[in-house]
Design a protein around this motif. Sequence first.
Motif, mmCIF file in Angstrom:
data_model
loop_
_atom_site.group_PDB
_atom_site.id
_atom_site.type_symbol
_atom_site.label_atom_id
_atom_site.label_comp_id
_atom_site.label_asym_id
_atom_site.label_seq_id
_atom_site.Cartn_x
_atom_site.Cartn_y
_atom_site.Cartn_z
ATOM 1 N N PHE A 47 0.834 -1.206 0.000
ATOM 2 C CA PHE A 47 0.000 0.000 0.000
ATOM 3 C C PHE A 47 0.871 1.259 0.000
ATOM 4 C CE2 PHE A 47 -1.987 -3.456 2.248
ATOM 5 C CZ PHE A 47 -3.307 -3.463 1.810
ATOM 6 N N GLU A 48 0.423 2.282 -0.730
ATOM 7 C CA GLU A 48 1.125 3.573 -0.673
ATOM 8 C C GLU A 48 0.108 4.642 -0.286
ATOM 9 O OE1 GLU A 48 3.050 4.665 -4.372
ATOM 10 O OE2 GLU A 48 3.199 6.757 -3.706
ATOM 11 N N LEU A 49 0.404 5.330 0.814
ATOM 12 C CA LEU A 49 -0.503 6.385 1.274
ATOM 13 C C LEU A 49 -0.280 7.634 0.422
ATOM 14 C CD1 LEU A 49 -2.578 7.113 3.522
ATOM 15 C CD2 LEU A 49 -0.657 7.994 4.833
ATOM 16 N N LEU A 50 -1.322 8.078 -0.286
ATOM 17 C CA LEU A 50 -1.187 9.263 -1.157
ATOM 18 C C LEU A 50 -1.604 10.534 -0.421
ATOM 19 C CD1 LEU A 50 -2.751 7.873 -4.466
ATOM 20 C CD2 LEU A 50 -0.341 7.910 -3.824
ATOM 21 N N GLY A 51 -2.519 10.396 0.520
ATOM 22 C CA GLY A 51 -3.000 11.559 1.262
ATOM 23 C C GLY A 51 -3.846 11.100 2.434
ATOM 24 N N GLU A 52 -3.968 11.982 3.425
ATOM 25 C CA GLU A 52 -4.807 11.631 4.582
ATOM 26 C C GLU A 52 -5.264 12.898 5.292
ATOM 27 O OE1 GLU A 52 -2.718 9.455 7.641
ATOM 28 O OE2 GLU A 52 -0.876 10.547 7.225
ATOM 29 N N THR A 53 -6.093 12.740 6.299
ATOM 30 C CA THR A 53 -6.564 13.928 6.998
ATOM 31 C C THR A 53 -5.448 14.468 7.911
ATOM 32 O OG1 THR A 53 -8.245 14.886 8.433
ATOM 33 C CG2 THR A 53 -7.655 12.590 8.868
ATOM 34 N N THR A 54 -5.401 15.787 7.997
ATOM 35 C CA THR A 54 -4.396 16.412 8.855
ATOM 36 C C THR A 54 -4.952 16.606 10.267
ATOM 37 O OG1 THR A 54 -5.181 18.545 8.073
ATOM 38 C CG2 THR A 54 -3.259 17.640 6.959
ATOM 39 N N ASP A 55 -6.242 16.366 10.449
ATOM 40 C CA ASP A 55 -6.841 16.500 11.786
ATOM 41 C C ASP A 55 -7.926 15.437 12.002
ATOM 42 O OD1 ASP A 55 -9.000 17.915 10.304
ATOM 43 O OD2 ASP A 55 -7.606 19.602 10.313
ATOM 44 N N ASP A 56 -9.212 15.831 11.937
ATOM 45 C CA ASP A 56 -10.290 14.874 12.207
ATOM 46 C C ASP A 56 -10.592 14.009 10.981
ATOM 47 O OD1 ASP A 56 -10.514 16.122 14.598
ATOM 48 O OD2 ASP A 56 -12.282 17.301 14.069
ATOM 49 N N ALA A 57 -11.201 12.865 11.247
ATOM 50 C CA ALA A 57 -11.664 11.999 10.159
ATOM 51 C C ALA A 57 -13.047 12.458 9.709
ATOM 52 C CB ALA A 57 -11.734 10.564 10.643
ATOM 53 N N VAL A 58 -13.427 12.086 8.491
ATOM 54 C CA VAL A 58 -14.743 12.510 7.989
ATOM 55 C C VAL A 58 -15.867 11.891 8.831
ATOM 56 C CG1 VAL A 58 -14.851 10.718 6.187
ATOM 57 C CG2 VAL A 58 -16.176 12.833 5.932
ATOM 58 N N GLY A 59 -15.651 10.684 9.345
ATOM 59 C CA GLY A 59 -16.663 10.053 10.205
ATOM 60 C C GLY A 59 -16.912 10.884 11.451
ATOM 61 N N GLU A 60 -15.836 11.486 11.978
ATOM 62 C CA GLU A 60 -15.977 12.356 13.152
ATOM 63 C C GLU A 60 -16.783 13.596 12.790
ATOM 64 O OE1 GLU A 60 -11.601 12.119 14.025
ATOM 65 O OE2 GLU A 60 -12.296 13.043 15.875
ATOM 66 N N ALA A 61 -16.554 14.119 11.578
ATOM 67 C CA ALA A 61 -17.303 15.301 11.142
ATOM 68 C C ALA A 61 -18.803 14.983 11.067
ATOM 69 C CB ALA A 61 -16.780 15.795 9.792
ATOM 70 N N PHE A 62 -19.141 13.765 10.681
ATOM 71 C CA PHE A 62 -20.554 13.341 10.692
ATOM 72 C C PHE A 62 -21.042 13.203 12.135
ATOM 73 C CE2 PHE A 62 -20.199 11.871 6.213
ATOM 74 C CZ PHE A 62 -21.462 12.193 5.752
ATOM 75 N N ASP A 63 -20.256 12.479 12.957
ATOM 76 C CA ASP A 63 -20.711 12.163 14.317
ATOM 77 C C ASP A 63 -20.842 13.405 15.200
ATOM 78 O OD1 ASP A 63 -20.775 9.499 13.593
ATOM 79 O OD2 ASP A 63 -18.778 9.055 14.374
ATOM 80 N N LYS A 64 -19.868 14.343 15.079
ATOM 81 C CA LYS A 64 -19.915 15.551 15.910
ATOM 82 C C LYS A 64 -21.096 16.433 15.493
ATOM 83 C CE LYS A 64 -16.405 14.870 18.637
ATOM 84 N NZ LYS A 64 -15.012 14.848 18.184
ATOM 85 N N ALA A 65 -21.338 16.541 14.193
ATOM 86 C CA ALA A 65 -22.466 17.356 13.727
ATOM 87 C C ALA A 65 -23.773 16.763 14.245
ATOM 88 C CB ALA A 65 -22.468 17.427 12.202
ATOM 89 N N ALA A 66 -23.862 15.436 14.217
ATOM 90 C CA ALA A 66 -25.079 14.775 14.702
ATOM 91 C C ALA A 66 -25.287 15.084 16.185
ATOM 92 C CB ALA A 66 -24.968 13.269 14.483
ATOM 93 N N LYS A 67 -24.186 15.119 16.931
ATOM 94 C CA LYS A 67 -24.266 15.415 18.370
ATOM 95 C C LYS A 67 -24.773 16.843 18.572
ATOM 96 C CE LYS A 67 -21.582 14.613 22.525
ATOM 97 N NZ LYS A 67 -20.290 14.275 23.105
ATOM 98 N N ILE A 68 -24.240 17.787 17.775
ATOM 99 C CA ILE A 68 -24.664 19.193 17.864
ATOM 100 C C ILE A 68 -26.165 19.308 17.563
ATOM 101 C CG2 ILE A 68 -24.414 21.472 16.727
ATOM 102 C CD1 ILE A 68 -21.384 20.636 16.307
#
Length: 340
Positions: free
Chosen positions: A157-178
């Motif tokens: 596997f070669e990592l081409l890019g990744e998140t520099t902070d939160d994961a997209v799943g967290e962006a869904f979960d935190k918004a749902a909490k709000i």
Amino acid sequence: MQKEVLILAIESSCDDTSAAIICNDKILANITATQKIHEQYGGVVPELASRDHQKNIIPVIDAALKKAGVNLSQINGIAFTRGPGLMGSLLVGASVAKSLSLSLDIPLIEVNHMQGHILAHFIKENDLQKIPSFPFLCLTISGGHTQLVKVKDYLDFELLGETTDDAVGEAFDKAAKILGLGYPGGPQIDKLAQQGDYTKFKFAESKVDELNFSFSGIKTSFLYFVQNHTQKNIRFVDENLNDICASYQKHLVSVLMKKLLKAAEQTGIKDVAIAGGVSANSEVRKQIEKAGKENNWNVFIPKLEYCTDNAAMIAVTAYYKYLKNDFCKLDVAPMVRMKI
Ligand code: KG4
Ligand code: ZN
């Protein structure tokens, strides 16, 4: 004729306790106990997750063996998720796997959870099934990770890019909490978004280099968006819930798709896959199909049961490691962070 290999795999990296039995690349059983306890806290509580794994692990393994119609004495190898994940959760799966390997005197196979999500595409369902050709691109989107990976071979596997902070799943979960929705929030936002108008609200985009992602700014701007509107109208969320979910989901998916298109353009790769919990999202699935048609890609979307955490993906990865005699020693330790 190739020898039949039976592997028992255990996944316990976060809050799902799962066991699978695989015969070569065919799944005979995949049993998952989802921990409900975290719902009341709006997120995974690591200490409670470890305790629930302790309770669930043996019954889940028993159920998988029973469903597969297999005895422990027939198993050729024991696989477990080594990381990345929560230490207390990983330790439960690792310890049980070590005990089984030692008592049955069969090889122990450690599996990287993120590799597992990707190799779920090689679980054999039938002879007509399309599988990706190497090298292919995979957008792996989960509660803890957001990665763009070039998959050169089963275990390369070669990592081409990744998140520099939160994961997209967290962006869904935190918004749902709000918004006052339950945990995990991704599936709930997905459901409500089906009835909403995605053009109603606009959200800011984070600028990140190359093929990397950033979701923490988007998450914070979502919080301010809700707070500002609620100050003016206390019933803002109730009155606009479906439209908020549809607009926010559309925004997150468009961020993902832009980078995926860029990666495909830069590499010239036409086999494109998605993996991980967020690949269960209906808008993600729709948009990758659409991009596939527009760009002549061969698109690979996992079955829903293989999107979120499951031991079947660990089992298939372990099968390819077994073929290479890639076994580990009994002193192997779990890893909270683990490179792909
Ligand atoms: O891969 P996964 O089961 O666990 C990790 O390795 O993190 O992914 C869990 C994540 C959670 O953030 C959950 O909200 C998200 O996947 N998820 C979804 C959907 N189903 C699960 N997000 C958006 N839409 C969905 N339908
Ligand atoms: Zn996962």
